[in-house]
Write a protein that holds these residues in place. Structure first.
Motif, PDB file in Angstrom:
ATOM      1  N   VAL A  20       0.861  -1.193   0.000  1.00  0.00           N
ATOM      2  CA  VAL A  20       0.000   0.000   0.000  1.00  0.00           C
ATOM      3  C   VAL A  20       0.896   1.241   0.000  1.00  0.00           C
ATOM      4  CG1 VAL A  20      -1.762   1.294   1.280  1.00  0.00           C
ATOM      5  CG2 VAL A  20      -1.832  -1.205   1.260  1.00  0.00           C
ATOM      6  N   PRO A  21       0.785   2.077  -1.028  1.00  0.00           N
ATOM      7  CA  PRO A  21       1.631   3.282  -1.053  1.00  0.00           C
ATOM      8  C   PRO A  21       1.270   4.190   0.131  1.00  0.00           C
ATOM      9  CG  PRO A  21       0.376   3.028  -3.120  1.00  0.00           C
ATOM     10  CD  PRO A  21      -0.150   2.020  -2.162  1.00  0.00           C
ATOM     11  N   SER A  22       2.232   4.976   0.581  1.00  0.00           N
ATOM     12  CA  SER A  22       1.903   5.850   1.709  1.00  0.00           C
ATOM     13  C   SER A  22       0.909   6.913   1.233  1.00  0.00           C
ATOM     14  CB  SER A  22       3.167   6.491   2.272  1.00  0.00           C
ATOM     15  OG  SER A  22       3.728   7.312   1.286  1.00  0.00           O
ATOM     16  N   PHE A  23       0.098   7.371   2.144  1.00  0.00           N
ATOM     17  CA  PHE A  23      -0.952   8.319   1.768  1.00  0.00           C
ATOM     18  C   PHE A  23      -1.200   9.251   2.944  1.00  0.00           C
ATOM     19  CE2 PHE A  23      -4.417   6.682   4.411  1.00  0.00           C
ATOM     20  CZ  PHE A  23      -3.952   5.416   4.733  1.00  0.00           C
ATOM     21  N   GLU A  24      -1.790  10.396   2.609  1.00  0.00           N
ATOM     22  CA  GLU A  24      -2.146  11.355   3.660  1.00  0.00           C
ATOM     23  C   GLU A  24      -3.610  11.678   3.527  1.00  0.00           C
ATOM     24  OE1 GLU A  24      -0.101  15.191   4.210  1.00  0.00           O
ATOM     25  OE2 GLU A  24       1.667  14.073   3.512  1.00  0.00           O
ATOM     26  N   VAL A  25      -4.338  11.717   4.622  1.00  0.00           N
ATOM     27  CA  VAL A  25      -5.747  12.125   4.529  1.00  0.00           C
ATOM     28  C   VAL A  25      -5.913  13.519   5.128  1.00  0.00           C
ATOM     29  CG1 VAL A  25      -6.696   9.786   4.507  1.00  0.00           C
ATOM     30  CG2 VAL A  25      -6.406  10.971   6.684  1.00  0.00           C
ATOM     31  N   PRO A  26      -6.801  14.328   4.531  1.00  0.00           N
ATOM     32  CA  PRO A  26      -7.007  15.684   5.050  1.00  0.00           C
ATOM     33  C   PRO A  26      -7.712  15.668   6.413  1.00  0.00           C
ATOM     34  CG  PRO A  26      -8.501  15.216   3.188  1.00  0.00           C
ATOM     35  CD  PRO A  26      -7.594  14.039   3.321  1.00  0.00           C
ATOM     36  N   ASP A  27      -7.396  16.656   7.229  1.00  0.00           N
ATOM     37  CA  ASP A  27      -7.961  16.765   8.576  1.00  0.00           C
ATOM     38  C   ASP A  27      -9.392  17.303   8.489  1.00  0.00           C
ATOM     39  OD1 ASP A  27      -8.607  17.509  11.207  1.00  0.00           O
ATOM     40  OD2 ASP A  27      -6.531  18.064  11.665  1.00  0.00           O
ATOM     41  N   PRO A  28     -10.360  16.592   9.077  1.00  0.00           N
ATOM     42  CA  PRO A  28     -11.738  17.101   9.046  1.00  0.00           C
ATOM     43  C   PRO A  28     -11.858  18.487   9.697  1.00  0.00           C
ATOM     44  CG  PRO A  28     -11.695  14.861   9.939  1.00  0.00           C
ATOM     45  CD  PRO A  28     -10.257  15.310   9.784  1.00  0.00           C
ATOM     46  N   LEU A  29     -10.961  18.772  10.634  1.00  0.00           N
ATOM     47  CA  LEU A  29     -11.085  20.019  11.393  1.00  0.00           C
ATOM     48  C   LEU A  29     -10.116  21.107  10.925  1.00  0.00           C
ATOM     49  CD1 LEU A  29     -11.803  18.556  14.960  1.00  0.00           C
ATOM     50  CD2 LEU A  29     -13.427  19.570  13.346  1.00  0.00           C
ATOM     51  N   VAL A  30      -9.702  21.040   9.676  1.00  0.00           N
ATOM     52  CA  VAL A  30      -8.938  22.143   9.062  1.00  0.00           C
ATOM     53  C   VAL A  30      -9.601  22.458   7.721  1.00  0.00           C
ATOM     54  CG1 VAL A  30      -6.705  22.887   8.139  1.00  0.00           C
ATOM     55  CG2 VAL A  30      -6.772  21.410  10.165  1.00  0.00           C
ATOM     56  N   THR A  31      -9.989  23.715   7.522  1.00  0.00           N
ATOM     57  CA  THR A  31     -10.731  24.064   6.298  1.00  0.00           C
ATOM     58  C   THR A  31      -9.837  23.981   5.065  1.00  0.00           C
ATOM     59  OG1 THR A  31     -10.166  26.407   6.361  1.00  0.00           O
ATOM     60  CG2 THR A  31     -12.140  25.750   7.586  1.00  0.00           C
ATOM     61  N   PHE A  32     -10.463  24.014   3.880  1.00  0.00           N
ATOM     62  CA  PHE A  32      -9.687  23.989   2.630  1.00  0.00           C
ATOM     63  C   PHE A  32      -8.673  25.137   2.600  1.00  0.00           C
ATOM     64  CE2 PHE A  32     -13.612  21.813   0.623  1.00  0.00           C
ATOM     65  CZ  PHE A  32     -13.084  20.552   0.837  1.00  0.00           C
ATOM     66  N   LYS A  33      -8.990  26.244   3.256  1.00  0.00           N
ATOM     67  CA  LYS A  33      -8.051  27.373   3.286  1.00  0.00           C
ATOM     68  C   LYS A  33      -7.046  27.298   4.434  1.00  0.00           C
ATOM     69  CE  LYS A  33     -10.532  30.946   0.814  1.00  0.00           C
ATOM     70  NZ  LYS A  33     -11.679  31.848   1.016  1.00  0.00           N
ATOM     71  N   ASN A 311      -7.495   6.821 -10.562  1.00  0.00           N
ATOM     72  CA  ASN A 311      -6.035   6.677 -10.391  1.00  0.00           C
ATOM     73  C   ASN A 311      -5.349   7.968  -9.939  1.00  0.00           C
ATOM     74  OD1 ASN A 311      -6.280   3.994 -11.379  1.00  0.00           O
ATOM     75  ND2 ASN A 311      -6.443   4.875 -13.432  1.00  0.00           N
ATOM     76  N   LYS A 312      -6.129   8.892  -9.397  1.00  0.00           N
ATOM     77  CA  LYS A 312      -5.552  10.160  -8.908  1.00  0.00           C
ATOM     78  C   LYS A 312      -6.163  10.492  -7.554  1.00  0.00           C
ATOM     79  CE  LYS A 312      -5.200  12.466 -13.304  1.00  0.00           C
ATOM     80  NZ  LYS A 312      -6.221  13.269 -13.951  1.00  0.00           N
ATOM     81  N   GLU A 313      -6.246   9.479  -6.716  1.00  0.00           N
ATOM     82  CA  GLU A 313      -6.883   9.654  -5.405  1.00  0.00           C
ATOM     83  C   GLU A 313      -6.235  10.779  -4.611  1.00  0.00           C
ATOM     84  OE1 GLU A 313      -6.102   6.784  -6.826  1.00  0.00           O
ATOM     85  OE2 GLU A 313      -7.738   5.358  -6.524  1.00  0.00           O
ATOM     86  N   GLU A 314      -4.915  10.974  -4.814  1.00  0.00           N
ATOM     87  CA  GLU A 314      -4.211  11.991  -4.012  1.00  0.00           C
ATOM     88  C   GLU A 314      -4.697  13.406  -4.327  1.00  0.00           C
ATOM     89  OE1 GLU A 314      -2.641   9.392  -5.658  1.00  0.00           O
ATOM     90  OE2 GLU A 314      -2.583  10.548  -7.519  1.00  0.00           O
ATOM     91  N   THR A 315      -5.342  13.592  -5.476  1.00  0.00           N
ATOM     92  CA  THR A 315      -5.816  14.940  -5.822  1.00  0.00           C
ATOM     93  C   THR A 315      -7.191  15.259  -5.229  1.00  0.00           C
ATOM     94  OG1 THR A 315      -6.823  14.229  -7.910  1.00  0.00           O
ATOM     95  CG2 THR A 315      -4.512  14.898  -8.006  1.00  0.00           C
ATOM     96  N   LEU A 316      -7.836  14.280  -4.632  1.00  0.00           N
ATOM     97  CA  LEU A 316      -9.106  14.548  -3.944  1.00  0.00           C
ATOM     98  C   LEU A 316      -8.851  15.444  -2.741  1.00  0.00           C
ATOM     99  CD1 LEU A 316     -10.908  11.094  -3.431  1.00  0.00           C
ATOM    100  CD2 LEU A 316     -12.024  13.159  -4.300  1.00  0.00           C
ATOM    101  N   ALA A 317      -9.674  16.474  -2.580  1.00  0.00           N
ATOM    102  CA  ALA A 317      -9.498  17.360  -1.420  1.00  0.00           C
ATOM    103  C   ALA A 317     -10.136  16.789  -0.152  1.00  0.00           C
ATOM    104  CB  ALA A 317     -10.082  18.731  -1.737  1.00  0.00           C
ATOM    105  N   VAL A 318     -10.829  15.680  -0.307  1.00  0.00           N
ATOM    106  CA  VAL A 318     -11.494  15.048   0.843  1.00  0.00           C
ATOM    107  C   VAL A 318     -11.134  13.569   0.850  1.00  0.00           C
ATOM    108  CG1 VAL A 318     -13.473  16.629   0.741  1.00  0.00           C
ATOM    109  CG2 VAL A 318     -13.597  14.437  -0.476  1.00  0.00           C
ATOM    110  N   ASP A 319     -11.530  12.892   1.926  1.00  0.00           N
ATOM    111  CA  ASP A 319     -11.564  11.426   1.868  1.00  0.00           C
ATOM    112  C   ASP A 319     -12.779  10.960   2.666  1.00  0.00           C
ATOM    113  OD1 ASP A 319     -11.010   8.763   1.274  1.00  0.00           O
ATOM    114  OD2 ASP A 319      -8.842   9.033   1.480  1.00  0.00           O
ATOM    115  N   GLN A 320     -13.019   9.660   2.627  1.00  0.00           N
ATOM    116  CA  GLN A 320     -14.321   9.159   3.092  1.00  0.00           C
ATOM    117  C   GLN A 320     -14.544   9.318   4.598  1.00  0.00           C
ATOM    118  OE1 GLN A 320     -15.357   9.242  -0.312  1.00  0.00           O
ATOM    119  NE2 GLN A 320     -16.915   7.978   0.691  1.00  0.00           N
ATOM    120  N   HIS A 321     -13.487   9.489   5.381  1.00  0.00           N
ATOM    121  CA  HIS A 321     -13.693   9.746   6.819  1.00  0.00           C
ATOM    122  C   HIS A 321     -14.457  11.049   7.010  1.00  0.00           C
ATOM    123  CE1 HIS A 321     -10.219  12.039   5.668  1.00  0.00           C
ATOM    124  NE2 HIS A 321     -10.106  12.607   6.864  1.00  0.00           N
TER     125      HIS A 321
END
Ligand code: GTR
Length: 411
Positions: A20-33, A311-321
């Protein structure tokens, strides 16, 4: 379908943790900005709306108009169903728009000994008549995918499959615990095929429109819509406590239940059973099914915009959590199965864990352990999780946990 999916993408599918390649998920409690959210008010007024809009326009697709129930009809009812334990009712809801009509039927079992009943609401895959041996359950005439195992020929459901899915619906356990069960054949709301000339979407097209726009609803949004319309009906039904309805779904229908819960705050809770990719599982963790594979096999499930992320999951600004976090502070149960690696049990667990900071903001108990629990040892907090032994399925074990958990906040 499941076996097909295993072989379809065998070459690329990752089933080995070390791959599984390493990945980072965005923090629910930090806005897009980049602003950190520290209060319920900022979550509800700033962060939650921006996340919801993103899921709506980039993942599942917007529902173009709030269509109201045109009429409803009790097609059938019986006060002595299930050996006298329950009332049975079959209620048809009808929708009309632009000279088109769509109807779907809710099969309801309500325990006789309880008034103002809390209800589990969930779709079934092969018709209401498959969930029980009860001969009185009407057979849907809606389109169904041909499937020999369910005696579906010429895309038509038949009586030969009556009761074939009883093992997924612990009706007696649900009724004995004092809950109602409501189910709908999902094909009545939107047939599960890459064809947008039918289903609920077709009622809401503008002139000459033949396909939803890039940010408009795919089938998962359509199914989520149907659950909300069932809720509209429950609000009119004096025997149901609409404030205590839990949206439940397995697999693709678990994806729909989660999205329904995110869209509609009237749901008191949500259960995602083995919902996997595009449901509870993290997309950026490329284990099992991926966005590219799901969009290729089921081009109609998500909105057109979601294909940007193949095939570009890393470009999603969100994730399912963050989809799960949209359900906070309402109770949420994520369930996995050990052999259901296609759905990525660990990705489902991590998603529940990473959603928990939003629940904690509300003072609710999320997932409070960092590592996955061992099999068959449920965590029954406001955010609940279990991984059971066995396959991609819904079992009595699953329902026993759902009931126990529901008792903690619905009683
Ligand atoms: C599979 C699909 C999964 C899941 C499942 C189901 O073929 O790849 O995402 O939704 O179907 O709904 O049974």
């Amino acid at each position: 379908l499941f076996l097909f999916s295993m072989s379809f993408s065998k070459a690329q599918t990752i089933y080995n943790e070390s791959e599984v390649p390493s990945f980072e998920v965005p923090d629910p409690l930090v806005t897009f900005k980049g602003k950190t959210i520290g209060t319920i008010g900022d979550w509800e007024n700033v962060r939650r709306p921006e996340l919801h809009t993103y899921f709506e326009t980039k993942v599942y697709g917007k529902i173009p108009k709030n269509l109201k129930i045109d009429s409803y009809k009790i097609l059938e009812q019986e006060d002595n169903a299930l050996n006298g334990k329950a009332n049975r009712r079959q209620v048809e809801l009808t929708f009309k728009h632009n000279d088109k009509v769509l109807s779907f039927t809710i099969l309801l079992y309500l325990p006789k000994k309880v008034e103002n009943t809390a209800v589990f609401l969930g779709y079934n895959f092969y018709g209401n008549h498959t969930i029980t041996e009860d001969e009185s359950v009407l057979i849907s005439t809606a389109w169904a995918d041909n499937n020999e195992g369910f005696d579906i020929v010429n895309n038509t459901l038949t009586a030969a499959s009556r009761g074939k899915r009883t093992h997924r619906w612990a009706i007696e356990k649900i009724i004995d615990a004092g809950y109602g069960l409501a189910t709908i054949y999902y094909g009545e709301v939107d047939p599960d095929k890459d064809d947008f000339s039918d289903g609920i979407q077709s009622l809401l097209y503008s002139k000459n429109q033949k396909h939803p726009k890039a940010d408009e609803w795919g089938s998962i949004s359509a199914w989520a819509w149907g659950l909300s319309k069932a809720m509209d009906y429950f609000e009119k039904d004096p025997e149901i406590d609409a404030a205590r309805v839990i949206a439940f779904g397995h697999s693709r229908l678990g994806k729909a239940a989660l999205w329904a819960g995110a869209n509609d705050k009237r749901f008191a809770g949500v259960i995602s059973n083995n919902s996997g990719c595009g449901g509870a599982a993290l997309s950026k963790r490329k284990f099992g099914e991926t966005i590219g594979v799901i969009n290729e096999r089921f081009p109609h499930w998500f909105c057109t915009n979601f294909k940007e992320f193949n095939n570009k999951e890393e470009t999603l600004a969100v994730d399912q959590h963050q989809l799960l976090a949209l359900i906070a502070p309402r109770p949420l149960y994520i369930a996995s199965a050990e052999e259901d690696r296609w759905a990525d049990p660990k990705g489902e667990f991590l998603s529940a864990l990473y959603a928990s900071s939003v629940y904690e903001l509300y003072g609710k108990k999320g997932i409070n352990i960092m590592d996955m629990p061992v099999v068959n040892s449920p965590i029954l907090n406001t955010v609940a999780y279990h991984i059971r032994t066995g396959k991609h399925d819904v079992t009595d074990y699953d329902w026993e946990q759902y009931i126990k958990w529901a008792d903690t906040f619905l009683r």
